[in-house]
Design an enzyme around this catalytic site. Structure first.
Site: not given
Length: 435
Positions: A217, A233
């Site tokens: 992301h 992440c």
């Protein structure tokens, strides 16, 4: 009252990372005694992200050199040239991250050895903190590559195969219970979900992986790219995730590897690239690469310079280094660094708004040392979302002030973030009071 700022461990590490300069060789003319300086090229000549992979080649890109100007910080240079803070730090040992000297020449580490993995879909090398996206077009292989931030030691990014399960633009962040608890312990009560906007840590685009809870992301903290700073992440600069989002289809395979030591060939030269290993992976990974090099020795009937290999491994500068000519003269033909003109403006560099008499401010602290005060202000300026900070000279000290803010709520929010993120106790200053 005079206040002195002590930065926490993470910020101290950031400001203490040391970098070095790749020295340009100057060839003198004996007759005229004039030095020859390599020409300066427009920055557009240095490819950052998209490369053709030649058949049989494992190495892409080219090193660059840029001369710093007053006010530059290495996080700003790194972002402008599409590298992470880890890469620019390792490539340049000895340079101050936040207050480098004007005139210093900085190596831009923009050549890479591709990971030892199938060249399809997305491959992420945790050790190099780099993402590689492979695509074939009419038999030609191209690779797009971007720096990433990865998980912390406590919440590492998992290795292994996965795939892109779905995509979302302007995603909502549903706060995991474990993260909410961590923030609660620091006095930061998070909502159950964070809508799209500047406070959303996912940024504007997200690729949700089939491994539940893990994403590729964007971020609202660009200065964290190239650091172990996420909850597992993989985060990209905002400008990079937008391109990756557009170019990546659902069900694209993703492979996450951990390869701090890489070897590869290009144009008749064998290269080695070394990075500082992640926790508990150095011994096994070094044994793996030594086995590959010894296998190469046997297959080629060539003797490698193991002293040079050990030097590359020990220095861990993250740059492909020639370790063997596979054909005579090939190493001399290898591309030298490209000397790049300084950009007119560094992309994403924080801009300080003008001071206002009717605004709110946060007094961060006073310091007797100007350099330390300027370094602290630079670190604050690179928080995400941005908190503008500057140094004001007052009597015999240097006052660090954050702001201006349009109202007391925004000033108090900034003071709260300074405490949570940097362990700095700021004092909110109302309009009209002397700062």
């Amino acid at each position: 009252m005079r206040r002195f700022v002590t930065l926490p461990t993470v910020a101290y590490w950031l400001r203490s990372v040391v970098l070095g300069i790749c020295v340009i060789a100057l060839t003198g003319c004996a007759a005229t005694r004039q030095a020859w300086f390599p020409p300066v090229h427009p920055e557009s000549e240095l490819e950052r992200n998209r490369f053709q992979v030649a058949p049989g080649a494992d190495v892409i890109g080219r090193l660059g050199l840029v001369k710093l100007e007053e006010g530059d910080t290495l996080p700003d240079v790194a972002r402008h040239f599409s590298v992470g803070i880890n890469a620019i730090s390792a490539a340049n040992p000895g340079v101050d991250v936040w207050l480098p000297k004007a005139g210093e020449r900085i190596t831009l580490p923009l050549n890479f050895i591709l990971p030892d993995a199938p060249r399809k879909g997305i491959v992420i090398n945790l050790a190099t903190m780099r993402l590689f996206q492979f695509k074939e077009n009419g038999g030609a292989l191209t690779v797009s590559t971007y720096p990433v931030g990865i998980g912390t030691k406590e919440r590492p990014t998992p290795q292994g195969p996965t795939r892109v399960a779905r995509k979302a633009s302007r995603p909502t962040w549903y706060v995991p219970a474990s993260i909410a608890e961590d923030h609660r312990k620091k006095g930061d009560i998070l909502p159950a979900k964070v809508p799209p906007g500047p406070e959303n840590p996912l940024g504007d685009y997200a690729l949700y992986l089939s491994r539940s809870g893990y994403l590729i992301h964007g971020t609202n903290k660009p200065a964290s790219i190239g650091l172990k700073a996420s909850n597992g992440c993989m985060r990209l600069y905002p400008e990079h995730i937008e391109v990756l989002f557009r170019d990546t289809a659902v069900n694209t395979p993703v492979l996450i590897v951990n390869q701090p030591y890489l070897i590869g060939q290009r144009d008749g030269v064998l290269y080695m690239e070394a990075h500082t290993p992640l926790e508990d992976s150095g011994t096994s990974e070094l044994a793996r690469i030594h086995a590959k090099l010894k296998s190469f020795e046997r297959a080629s009937a060539r003797t490698l310079d193991w002293d040079k290999i050990n030097t590359v491994q020990t220095e861990a500068r993250g740059i492909p280094v020639p370790i063997l000519e596979l054909r005579p003269g090939a190493e001399q033909e290898a591309s030298s660094p490209l000397r790049i003109e300084h950009p007119a403006a560094l992309y994403g560099r924080p801009e300080l708004p003008a001071l206002k008499l009717d605004a709110w401010y946060v007094l961060v602290g006073d310091m007797r040392d100007e350099i330390e005060a300027r370094r602290t202000a630079a670190i604050i300026n690179h928080q995400g979302p941005p908190i503008p900070a500057r140094v004001l000279s007052k009597d015999s000290s240097y006052r660090i002030v954050a702001g201006p803010f349009s109202d007391g709520g925004k000033a108090r929010d900034a003071a709260k973030r300074l405490k949570i993120d940097l362990d700095i106790d700021g004092i909110v200053i109302e309009p009209g009071r002397t700062i």
